[in-house]
Design an enzyme around this catalytic site. Structure first.
Site: not given
Length: 384
Positions: A126, A271, A245, A192, A216-217
């Site tokens: 990643e 993650d 989560d 990302h 996310n990101a």
């Protein structure tokens, strides 16, 4: 040939009440609905028997980070993997965050050895080829554009252990690198990233098949500049990761993604970082300081979320309850199994994992009626 029965068994994606499996030589020898043709050796009564979970995105656990274990004893890596195995993760990858070139090579070599030992099923890079605008908990000092020489060096160091790479497709030469990785048999994920819709579509056309922790990101959805989310969500070639989560995503977003893409294209991932199973306190992720309070990990002194402290059993239970308000219990159970087992296994090409069917690997989880893990089997051996 041990025969195991339970009140509910998810066999090849279908819920049977009751059901059974028989195990021999580390594999499922046979399975079926109802009462087994021979007596059961182990009867879990009203329990729920599901395939072992497959986590395709996890950075550590039990106080250990895979990124920080390079050069450490094999016991450190084993401890992180064992923590997740106790919670039902019987297959998956070890994820590495962005690092300096030589440090990353060392980390890859260390985890390649762990892959050969069967502790993990491969490596997920990643980074370091990510967007500075959406770097999240990655050290921005070491972010860089992908170059063929570094890609080849990492693949050589991994010796076949690198299974997935996340990158930002808007970086220079990224599309060519995607093709290079796909030709090497590696799963490429978009994440990302500040990529636009067309750039994301170009990455998919080049062979990218995963969206790393969707939403996310990455660039946010906008009605005139849609960005990567709708491209990843709409394309049937793409599996999207969700960190379900309770911190990273609102429940309504999770429901929407599952309803849109379907559980065969959604992979729930933890993650997780070192703090999973280790409580609150001070930790590190790729050399960055992380503080965990009330189970939420953030980069020290910021509001930036730094991975999670979740385990896959928690995500499985949350998924059943989240979907249970919309569909019946068995449908929710079957969907949760796909998102935590069969979909990630298929996406990574882990043949024989993620499903209970004759000939599959004997990875299974026994849960009680409240969906709490009671027993875990990996490759035919009970771990707990």
């Amino acid at each position: 040939m041990p025969v195991i029965t339970a009140g509910a068994v998810v066999l090849d994606g279908r819920v049977h009440r009751p059901g059974w499996v028989s195990v021999a030589d580390g594999r499922i020898a046979d399975c079926g609905a109802g009462v087994p043709p021979v007596g059961a050796d182990t009867d879990f009564g009203a329990g729920v028997l599901v395939p072992g979970f497959v986590d395709m995105h996890v950075h550590g656990g039990g106080g250990v980070s895979y990124a920080d274990s390079a050069g450490a004893s094999s016991e450190a890596i084993d401890r992180a993997a064992a923590l997740h195995a106790r919670h039902g993760t019987t297959a998956g990858l070890a994820s590495l965050v962005t690092a300096a070139p030589q440090a990353l090579l060392t980390q890859v070599r260390t985890l390649a050895a762990a892959t050969r030992r069967g502790v993990v099923d491969g490596i997920h890079l990643e980074g370091p080829w990510l967007s500075r605008l959406h770097c999240g908990a990655h050290d921005s000092a070491w972010l860089r554009a992908p170059e063929a020489a570094e890609v080849d060096a990492l693949l050589d160091a991994g010796d076949g252990a690198i299974r997935m790479v996340t990158l930002a497709p808007e970086l220079p030469d990224a599309v060519a690198i995607i093709r290079r990785l796909v030709d090497a048999g590696i799963v490429v994920a978009v994440g990302h990233t500040d990529a636009g819709y067309d750039q994301t579509q170009a990455a998919i056309d080049a062979g990218a098949t995963v969206g790393t922790h969707l939403f996310n990101a990455m660039r946010a959805l906008h009605h005139r500049e849609p960005g990567p989310v709708p491209a990843l969500l709409a394309d049937p070639r793409v599996t999207v990761e969700l960190i379900a989560d309770g911190v990273h995503l609102h429940p309504a977003v999770i429901r929407h993604v599952v309803a849109t893409a379907g559980p065969d294209r959604v992979a729930l991932v933890t993650d997780a970082m070192a703090a999973a199973g280790a409580g609150d306190g001070a930790f590190a992720l790729g050399g960055l300081a992380v503080d965990v309070a009330d189970g939420v990990a953030r980069l020290r002194g910021t509001a930036t979320i730094a991975g999670s402290t979740a385990t896959m059993d928690r995500l499985f239970t949350a998924a059943v309850r989240l979907l249970g308000g919309q569909i019946d219990t068995d449908a929710a159970l079957a969907a949760a199994v796909r998102m935590t087992s069969s979909t990630p296994a298929r996406t990574l090409g882990l043949n024989g994992a993620g499903v209970l069917a004759a000939g599959s690997v004997a990875n299974l989880v026994v849960m009680n009626a409240d969906l709490q893990v009671e027993r875990v089997m990996r490759r035919g051996a009970w771990l707990r």
